[in-house]
Design a protein around this motif. Structure first.
Motif, PDB file in Angstrom:
ATOM      1  N   PRO A 167       0.818  -1.225   0.000  1.00  0.00           N
ATOM      2  CA  PRO A 167       0.000   0.000   0.000  1.00  0.00           C
ATOM      3  C   PRO A 167       0.834   1.249   0.000  1.00  0.00           C
ATOM      4  CG  PRO A 167      -0.218  -1.192   2.075  1.00  0.00           C
ATOM      5  CD  PRO A 167       0.524  -2.090   1.154  1.00  0.00           C
ATOM      6  N   ARG A 168       2.013   1.231   0.557  1.00  0.00           N
ATOM      7  CA  ARG A 168       2.861   2.433   0.532  1.00  0.00           C
ATOM      8  C   ARG A 168       3.268   2.765  -0.903  1.00  0.00           C
ATOM      9  NH1 ARG A 168       6.942   1.317   5.644  1.00  0.00           N
ATOM     10  NH2 ARG A 168       5.320   1.384   7.283  1.00  0.00           N
ATOM     11  N   ALA A 169       3.665   1.755  -1.710  1.00  0.00           N
ATOM     12  CA  ALA A 169       4.040   2.011  -3.113  1.00  0.00           C
ATOM     13  C   ALA A 169       2.888   2.570  -3.912  1.00  0.00           C
ATOM     14  CB  ALA A 169       4.537   0.711  -3.750  1.00  0.00           C
ATOM     15  N   GLU A 170       1.675   2.020  -3.715  1.00  0.00           N
ATOM     16  CA  GLU A 170       0.501   2.525  -4.441  1.00  0.00           C
ATOM     17  C   GLU A 170       0.211   3.961  -4.066  1.00  0.00           C
ATOM     18  OE1 GLU A 170      -2.565  -0.174  -3.597  1.00  0.00           O
ATOM     19  OE2 GLU A 170      -1.778  -1.816  -4.838  1.00  0.00           O
ATOM     20  N   SER A 171       0.405   4.324  -2.830  1.00  0.00           N
ATOM     21  CA  SER A 171       0.140   5.695  -2.372  1.00  0.00           C
ATOM     22  C   SER A 171       1.109   6.673  -3.026  1.00  0.00           C
ATOM     23  CB  SER A 171       0.242   5.758  -0.856  1.00  0.00           C
ATOM     24  OG  SER A 171       0.089   7.084  -0.413  1.00  0.00           O
ATOM     25  N   THR A 172       2.360   6.271  -3.199  1.00  0.00           N
ATOM     26  CA  THR A 172       3.366   7.155  -3.824  1.00  0.00           C
ATOM     27  C   THR A 172       3.036   7.413  -5.283  1.00  0.00           C
ATOM     28  OG1 THR A 172       5.040   6.274  -2.343  1.00  0.00           O
ATOM     29  CG2 THR A 172       5.812   7.427  -4.318  1.00  0.00           C
ATOM     30  N   VAL A 173       2.620   6.373  -5.985  1.00  0.00           N
ATOM     31  CA  VAL A 173       2.238   6.545  -7.399  1.00  0.00           C
ATOM     32  C   VAL A 173       1.055   7.481  -7.538  1.00  0.00           C
ATOM     33  CG1 VAL A 173       1.358   5.338  -9.432  1.00  0.00           C
ATOM     34  CG2 VAL A 173       3.195   4.318  -8.070  1.00  0.00           C
ATOM     35  N   GLY A 174       0.096   7.351  -6.653  1.00  0.00           N
ATOM     36  CA  GLY A 174      -1.090   8.229  -6.714  1.00  0.00           C
ATOM     37  C   GLY A 174      -0.711   9.680  -6.507  1.00  0.00           C
ATOM     38  N   ARG A 175       0.167   9.897  -5.530  1.00  0.00           N
ATOM     39  CA  ARG A 175       0.580  11.284  -5.294  1.00  0.00           C
ATOM     40  C   ARG A 175       1.344  11.855  -6.497  1.00  0.00           C
ATOM     41  NH1 ARG A 175       1.646   9.313  -0.040  1.00  0.00           N
ATOM     42  NH2 ARG A 175       3.884   9.149  -0.515  1.00  0.00           N
ATOM     43  N   SER A 176       2.154  11.015  -7.160  1.00  0.00           N
ATOM     44  CA  SER A 176       2.896  11.492  -8.349  1.00  0.00           C
ATOM     45  C   SER A 176       1.944  11.874  -9.465  1.00  0.00           C
ATOM     46  CB  SER A 176       3.848  10.397  -8.828  1.00  0.00           C
ATOM     47  OG  SER A 176       4.800  10.087  -7.833  1.00  0.00           O
ATOM     48  N   ASN A 177       0.924  11.052  -9.710  1.00  0.00           N
ATOM     49  CA  ASN A 177      -0.053  11.372 -10.761  1.00  0.00           C
ATOM     50  C   ASN A 177      -0.785  12.672 -10.465  1.00  0.00           C
ATOM     51  OD1 ASN A 177       0.643   9.088 -12.193  1.00  0.00           O
ATOM     52  ND2 ASN A 177      -0.924   7.800 -11.224  1.00  0.00           N
ATOM     53  N   ASN A 178      -1.134  12.850  -9.197  1.00  0.00           N
ATOM     54  CA  ASN A 178      -1.831  14.087  -8.818  1.00  0.00           C
ATOM     55  C   ASN A 178      -0.943  15.304  -9.036  1.00  0.00           C
ATOM     56  OD1 ASN A 178      -4.112  12.660  -8.103  1.00  0.00           O
ATOM     57  ND2 ASN A 178      -3.499  12.424  -5.943  1.00  0.00           N
ATOM     58  N   GLY A 179       0.342  15.157  -8.745  1.00  0.00           N
ATOM     59  CA  GLY A 179       1.264  16.288  -8.940  1.00  0.00           C
ATOM     60  C   GLY A 179       1.392  16.671 -10.404  1.00  0.00           C
ATOM     61  N   ILE A 180       1.475  15.659 -11.273  1.00  0.00           N
ATOM     62  CA  ILE A 180       1.577  15.950 -12.719  1.00  0.00           C
ATOM     63  C   ILE A 180       0.328  16.646 -13.214  1.00  0.00           C
ATOM     64  CG2 ILE A 180       1.716  14.859 -14.995  1.00  0.00           C
ATOM     65  CD1 ILE A 180       3.457  12.692 -13.716  1.00  0.00           C
ATOM     66  N   LEU A 181      -0.824  16.197 -12.757  1.00  0.00           N
ATOM     67  CA  LEU A 181      -2.095  16.809 -13.170  1.00  0.00           C
ATOM     68  C   LEU A 181      -2.165  18.261 -12.732  1.00  0.00           C
ATOM     69  CD1 LEU A 181      -4.863  16.490 -14.466  1.00  0.00           C
ATOM     70  CD2 LEU A 181      -5.739  15.662 -12.260  1.00  0.00           C
ATOM     71  N   VAL A 182      -1.746  18.491 -11.489  1.00  0.00           N
ATOM     72  CA  VAL A 182      -1.762  19.873 -10.989  1.00  0.00           C
ATOM     73  C   VAL A 182      -0.810  20.744 -11.804  1.00  0.00           C
ATOM     74  CG1 VAL A 182      -1.163  21.340  -9.024  1.00  0.00           C
ATOM     75  CG2 VAL A 182      -2.469  19.234  -8.669  1.00  0.00           C
TER      76      VAL A 182
END
Length: 242
Positions: A26-41
């Motif tokens: 779950p920690r790895a999945e959380s990091t990927v989600g945050r990266s995608n959100n940053g790119i979108l922003v």
């Protein structure tokens, strides 16, 4: 007994490793989600910036065009506004002022003087100059001639180049031109007409019967290239004194 303990240790280590792997996912999945959100922003920020630049640039362009149109409109004179009087175009032949101002006429007229005469005498020179003598009057101290000269030559001409535009009578007397101060040699530019009253000093001799007016009497030329044309008018005299 020792084998049992070692087995327990192995099971514990296996359990720990397994639990560690499960807890890391779950920690790895959380990091990927945050990266995608940053790119979108980031992309949204770039798009917003581009839209802002386009809007600001478009507004400045429209404002500049309006100012330019207003300035151009202000430069165009209105048909309703009064316009300054424009100078008329020059004509080919211009009339000059009087060549020399005659002295003021006296009230008493000497009956021995010839009467004023209206004439129509014309002389054409080979260089294209045309001169017309239309009148002559006499007084106690001068003779006044109405003369019109049109310069058809390609160069400027002079009628009194050597101070020798004169009137002579049949008795040999000479009456010299009263030279105008602003044009002593009587210069006439090409395609220009000089029209005025030419004043010659002196009272006409009582016994004179004819007069001769000559331009450039001493050094005038008769050639078609002459800039100092010699022209001669023969003037018969009339009146009570004759």
């Amino acid at each position: 007994m020792s084998n049992f303990k070692s087995n327990d240790r192995l099971e514990s280590e296996v359990t720990n490793r397994t639990s560690g792997q499960v807890s890391d996912r779950p920690r790895a999945e959380s990091t990927v989600g945050r990266s995608n959100n940053g790119i979108l922003v980031f992309l949204l920020g770039v798009v917003s910036t581009l839209l802002l630049v386009v809007l600001v640039g478009g507004g400045l362009y429209v404002f500049t065009q309006q100012r330019s149109t207003q300035s151009a409109t202000n430069l165009i004179p209105s048909n309703n506004e009064p316009q300054p009087n424009a100078a008329p175009p020059p004509t080919q032949a211009e009339t000059s002022t009087i060549a020399a101002s005659p002295p003021a006429a006296t009230d008493a007229i000497d009956p021995s003087l010839p009467a004023p005469q209206t004439l129509s005498l014309q002389v054409n020179h080979a260089n294209g100059t045309t001169a017309r003598l239309t009148g002559i009057t006499f007084s106690d101290d001068h003779i006044t001639v109405d003369l019109s000269v049109t310069n058809g030559h390609r160069n400027a001409i002079r009628l009194n180049n050597s101070r020798d535009m004169v009137i002579a009578d049949n008795l040999g007397n000479q009456y010299n031109l009263a030279e105008p101060p602003n044009n002593e040699d009587i210069r006439i530019d090409p395609n220009t007409t000089l029209k005025g009253k030419f004043v010659f000093n002196g009272r006409i001799a009582p016994d004179a019967t004819t007069l001769t007016l000559t331009t450039n009497n001493r050094f005038g030329g008769n050639e078609n290239f002459s800039n100092n044309p010699k022209m001669t008018f023969n003037i018969p005299l009339q009146g009570e004194g004759k």
